[in-house]
Motif scaffolding. Sequence first.
Motif, PDB file in Angstrom:
ATOM      1  N   SER A   1       9.677   0.679  -1.249  1.00 44.13           N
ATOM      2  CA  SER A   1       9.035   0.179  -2.470  1.00 44.13           C
ATOM      3  C   SER A   1       7.952   1.165  -2.896  1.00 44.13           C
ATOM      4  N   THR A   2       7.953   1.486  -4.174  1.00 41.54           N
ATOM      5  CA  THR A   2       6.964   2.431  -4.697  1.00 41.54           C
ATOM      6  C   THR A   2       5.612   1.745  -4.846  1.00 41.54           C
ATOM      7  N   GLU A   3       4.570   2.532  -5.027  1.00 44.07           N
ATOM      8  CA  GLU A   3       3.240   1.962  -5.255  1.00 44.07           C
ATOM      9  C   GLU A   3       3.230   1.120  -6.536  1.00 44.07           C
ATOM     10  N   GLU A   4       3.972   1.574  -7.558  1.00 44.86           N
ATOM     11  CA  GLU A   4       4.057   0.817  -8.807  1.00 44.86           C
ATOM     12  C   GLU A   4       4.728  -0.539  -8.572  1.00 44.86           C
ATOM     13  N   GLN A   5       5.788  -0.564  -7.780  1.00 47.20           N
ATOM     14  CA  GLN A   5       6.477  -1.815  -7.474  1.00 47.20           C
ATOM     15  C   GLN A   5       5.585  -2.755  -6.663  1.00 47.20           C
ATOM     16  N   LYS A   6       4.845  -2.198  -5.737  1.00 51.08           N
ATOM     17  CA  LYS A   6       3.922  -3.019  -4.947  1.00 51.08           C
ATOM     18  C   LYS A   6       2.830  -3.602  -5.835  1.00 51.08           C
ATOM     19  N   THR A   7       2.278  -2.777  -6.715  1.00 47.35           N
ATOM     20  CA  THR A   7       1.241  -3.232  -7.636  1.00 47.35           C
ATOM     21  C   THR A   7       1.780  -4.334  -8.533  1.00 47.35           C
ATOM     22  N   ARG A   8       2.988  -4.160  -9.041  1.00 50.81           N
ATOM     23  CA  ARG A   8       3.614  -5.166  -9.894  1.00 50.81           C
ATOM     24  C   ARG A   8       3.827  -6.473  -9.118  1.00 50.81           C
ATOM     25  N   ALA A   9       4.317  -6.374  -7.896  1.00 52.12           N
ATOM     26  CA  ALA A   9       4.535  -7.573  -7.080  1.00 52.12           C
ATOM     27  C   ALA A   9       3.212  -8.314  -6.867  1.00 52.12           C
TER      28      ALA A   9
END
Length: 133
Positions: free
Chosen positions: A14-22
């Motif tokens: 999972s990318t940092e962007e995906q983690k932030t979105r989650a």
Amino acid sequence: MIVQFMRFAFREESTEEQKTRALELIRRTAAVESIAFSTVGRFLGDPAAGYTHAYCFGLADLGALERYMYDPVHLAGDPEILPHYAKLHVGVAVTDDPDPELAAKITAVYEGKLARYPEWERLMTTIPDVRFG
């Protein structure tokens, strides 16, 4: 009051962007009407347990838990959140409800959602390490 505590870790891919979105989606879910209070952030427990983040929230009663589980905001966020979990532990942390059957009733609410939403059940089964209780 029912206080639930969720510990989780994101998948390595999972990318940092995906983690932030989650995390944004979890915070959005934490703001629904049935939630009395909440916090979402870093897990400060034993790093050896493998959890990096946590979500703690309070619900007034079992009815609030049922509203929370079926809230459209919650239902909309899960498909974007669950695929990023490598590890998830959902458990009741504490309650002041004297009902000796409360744990079984909470489990029944989760099982009811699994039965009603097969896609949610499928998403939950994609998490490599998931525990309830």
